[in-house]
Design an enzyme around this catalytic site. Structure first.
Site, PDB file in Angstrom:
ATOM      1  N   THR A 172       0.864  -1.183   0.000  1.00 59.64           N
ATOM      2  CA  THR A 172       0.000   0.000   0.000  1.00 59.64           C
ATOM      3  C   THR A 172       0.897   1.228   0.000  1.00 59.64           C
ATOM      4  O   THR A 172       1.640   1.452   0.952  1.00 59.64           O
ATOM      5  CB  THR A 172      -0.899  -0.013   1.254  1.00 59.64           C
ATOM      6  OG1 THR A 172      -1.635  -1.231   1.255  1.00 59.64           O
ATOM      7  CG2 THR A 172      -1.850   1.168   1.269  1.00 59.64           C
ATOM      8  N   LEU A 201      -6.663  -8.017   1.313  1.00 57.82           N
ATOM      9  CA  LEU A 201      -6.675  -9.233   2.134  1.00 57.82           C
ATOM     10  C   LEU A 201      -6.959  -8.875   3.586  1.00 57.82           C
ATOM     11  O   LEU A 201      -6.343  -7.966   4.128  1.00 57.82           O
ATOM     12  CB  LEU A 201      -5.309  -9.930   2.050  1.00 57.82           C
ATOM     13  CG  LEU A 201      -4.781 -10.239   0.629  1.00 57.82           C
ATOM     14  CD1 LEU A 201      -3.380 -10.835   0.718  1.00 57.82           C
ATOM     15  CD2 LEU A 201      -5.718 -11.175  -0.114  1.00 57.82           C
ATOM     16  N   CYS A 204      -3.375  -2.167   9.104  1.00 62.96           N
ATOM     17  CA  CYS A 204      -3.789  -1.441   7.890  1.00 62.96           C
ATOM     18  C   CYS A 204      -4.589  -0.182   8.154  1.00 62.96           C
ATOM     19  O   CYS A 204      -4.195   0.906   7.744  1.00 62.96           O
ATOM     20  CB  CYS A 204      -4.593  -2.381   6.994  1.00 62.96           C
ATOM     21  SG  CYS A 204      -3.589  -3.718   6.406  1.00 62.96           S
ATOM     22  N   LYS A 243      -2.783   2.797   9.764  1.00 62.25           N
ATOM     23  CA  LYS A 243      -1.707   3.260   8.864  1.00 62.25           C
ATOM     24  C   LYS A 243      -2.314   3.954   7.649  1.00 62.25           C
ATOM     25  O   LYS A 243      -1.912   5.060   7.273  1.00 62.25           O
ATOM     26  CB  LYS A 243      -0.882   2.049   8.453  1.00 62.25           C
ATOM     27  CG  LYS A 243      -0.017   2.188   7.235  1.00 62.25           C
ATOM     28  CD  LYS A 243       0.849   0.954   6.982  1.00 62.25           C
ATOM     29  CE  LYS A 243       0.072  -0.202   6.411  1.00 62.25           C
ATOM     30  NZ  LYS A 243      -0.357  -0.064   5.016  1.00 62.25           N
TER      31      LYS A 243
END
Ligand code: UDX
Length: 438
Positions: A129, A161, A268, A271
């Site tokens: 990412t 995912l 995720c 962040k």
């Protein structure tokens, strides 16, 4: 196809093993030689349901290998996935230094006179990412380090995912997003994913990069939204689970990601929301909604611990049981887990913590791990406790023997950070129940 995956963490390992399962020849690379040694001997350093069996099967059928030699691996690959971490800096900006150094390593390996022209063409895929614009930066880095423009293309192919269901998410994606400038690269990646028969979106690199951030930021927004509604519910006497169920029936809204609780953690959402805020600000736009999404999420944990303090009054020296440490069920991942904040706040009030998690047995990353004891089962953790605090909604906690828990505990308080217990049953067992938005 011959594929390298650079970075064998949660994303790289799942991507490599699944691509091998699709029939490709995959080598997963990592700079951490110990990790590569572990993986080569069939030991998986992360807990992801089904991953160990998938890796072992593909290694035994010679479709999957591990190496720490990036150059030799990259040289023989047609497609090279960059799947290294892009952690948050203190100001929220994504740290892309690992992506940049891998890009330079790749350039070193593939530059110079190409052998047979056709075979030399390589597609470099940003799976990590990365902030919008990183595709161009990687392209420039490769050219600057000697790779001829016509011998490669950079593609953005973000992952969607979820930890705990990563294999299923890979094999049955809602969509595959491919951001590419040139058609040839798009065709190579379409060929690579053909066995999945998935809905493939072809877009620009910059749109693909933003699709990833927008997807995660929207999911995080949904959660902060229902947490805000939960806080209203507590003040007006509504039940947030009933509200979420009915609101979620509107097919424009959907019930998923409308479970109120201690909010989101993991590697995720925190962040990606912070990186998107930083990116917007850097480009001169103030993302007010996303800032509120972050603030509501952070306040959720503080409010929950506030309830415990208000009920137990002085926590100093009191035993409190924390059930669940991982940031969500079916993973061992403690990254940004709400449990870390709950533990920190309770310890700062002088509480003595006894914790239990079905999978997490290593709390070395806890700052004051000396002040918390890890039990082997929930009942051991409940012995002499003043409060049962549920932080992660592991399914086994709904099966808890409440009668037994009541006998073991000193005080009958249950604080359910994920609304995972049946409040009626808990009250019938003689406890005072505190949920979120109840
Ligand atoms: C997420 C995205 O779902 C995935 O598509 C992306 O690729 C990576 O980030 P993940 O972080 O593994 O996946 O977990 P997810 O299941 O999305 O949950 C994220 C957090 O939200 C967890 O802390 C979870 O407890 C919390 N959550 C989830 C809620 O608080 N309420 C919900 O209703 C759903």
């Amino acid at each position: 196809m011959k594929i390298s995956v650079i970075g064998s963490g949660y994303v790289g390992l799942v991507t490599g093993a699944c691509l091998a399962e699709l029939g490709h020849q995959v080598t997963c690379v990592d700079v951490d030689k110990l990790k590569i040694k572990l993986l080569s001997s069939g030991k998986i350093p992360i807990f992801e349901p089904g991953l160990e069996e998938l890796v072992l099967r593909n290694v035994s059928q010679d479709r999957l290998a591990f190496s720490s030699a990036i150059a030799s691996t990259v040289k023989k690959s047609e497609v090279i996935f960059i799947a290294v971490g892009t952690p948050s800096r203190a100001d929220g900006e994504a740290d892309v230094s690992a992506v940049e150094s891998v890009a330079k390593e790749i350039a070193k390996a593939i530059k110079g006179p190409s052998g047979k022209a056709g075979a030399a063409y390589k597609v470099i895929v940003n799976k990590s990412t990365v902030p919008v614009g990183m595709g161009d930066i990687v392209t420039k880095l490769l050219i600057k380090n000697g790779v001829a423009k016509n011998r490669f293309a950079v593609v953005s192919n973000p992952e969607f995912l979820r930890e705990g269901s990563a294999l299923d998410d890979f094999m049955h994606p809602d969509r595959i997003v491919i951001g590419a400038q040139d058609k040839r690269a798009y065709e190579v990646i379409t060929e690579l994913y053909r066995p999945l028969n998935a809905h493939i979106i072809f877009t620009s690199i910059k749109s693909a990069e933003l699709i990833k951030y927008a997807s995660n930021a929207f999911l995080a927004t949904k959660i902060s939204f229902i947490n805000e509604i939960a806080n209203v519910c507590e003040r007006v006497g509504s039940d947030v689970s009933e509200v979420a169920d009915a609101v979620g029936l509107d097919k424009r809204i959907g019930r998923a990601f409308l479970s109120a609780g201690l909010g989101w953690g993991g590697s995720c959402f925190p962040k990606d929301v912070s990186a998107l805020i930083h990116l917007a600000r850097a480009k001169g736009y103030n993302p007010e909604i996303l800032e509120s999404v972050l603030n509501v999420n952070q306040a959720q944990v503080e409010m929950f611990v506030g309830k415990i303090k208000k009920t137990l009054k002085n926590l100093n020296g009191k035993v409190i049981t924390v059930l669940g440490l991982s940031f969500k069920p079916n993973t061992d991942d403690l990254r940004e887990a709400p449990s870390l904040k709950v533990i920190e706040l309770l310890l700062s009030e002088g509480a003595k913590l006894k914790a239990y998690d079905p999978i997490v047995k290593n709390v070395d990353q806890l700052k004051n791990k000396g002040m918390i004891s890890l039990a082997d089962d929930p009942y051991e953790a409940l012995q002499g406790s003043q409060a049962l605090v549920i932080v992660t909604e592991w399914p086994e906690f709904t099966e808890l023997d409440l009668k037994k828990a009541k006998q073991l505990m000193q005080k009958p308080y249950v604080f359910d950070g994920r609304n995972t217990l049946n409040a009626k049953r808990v009250k019938e067992a003689g406890f005072k129940y505190f949920g979120i938005g109840k």
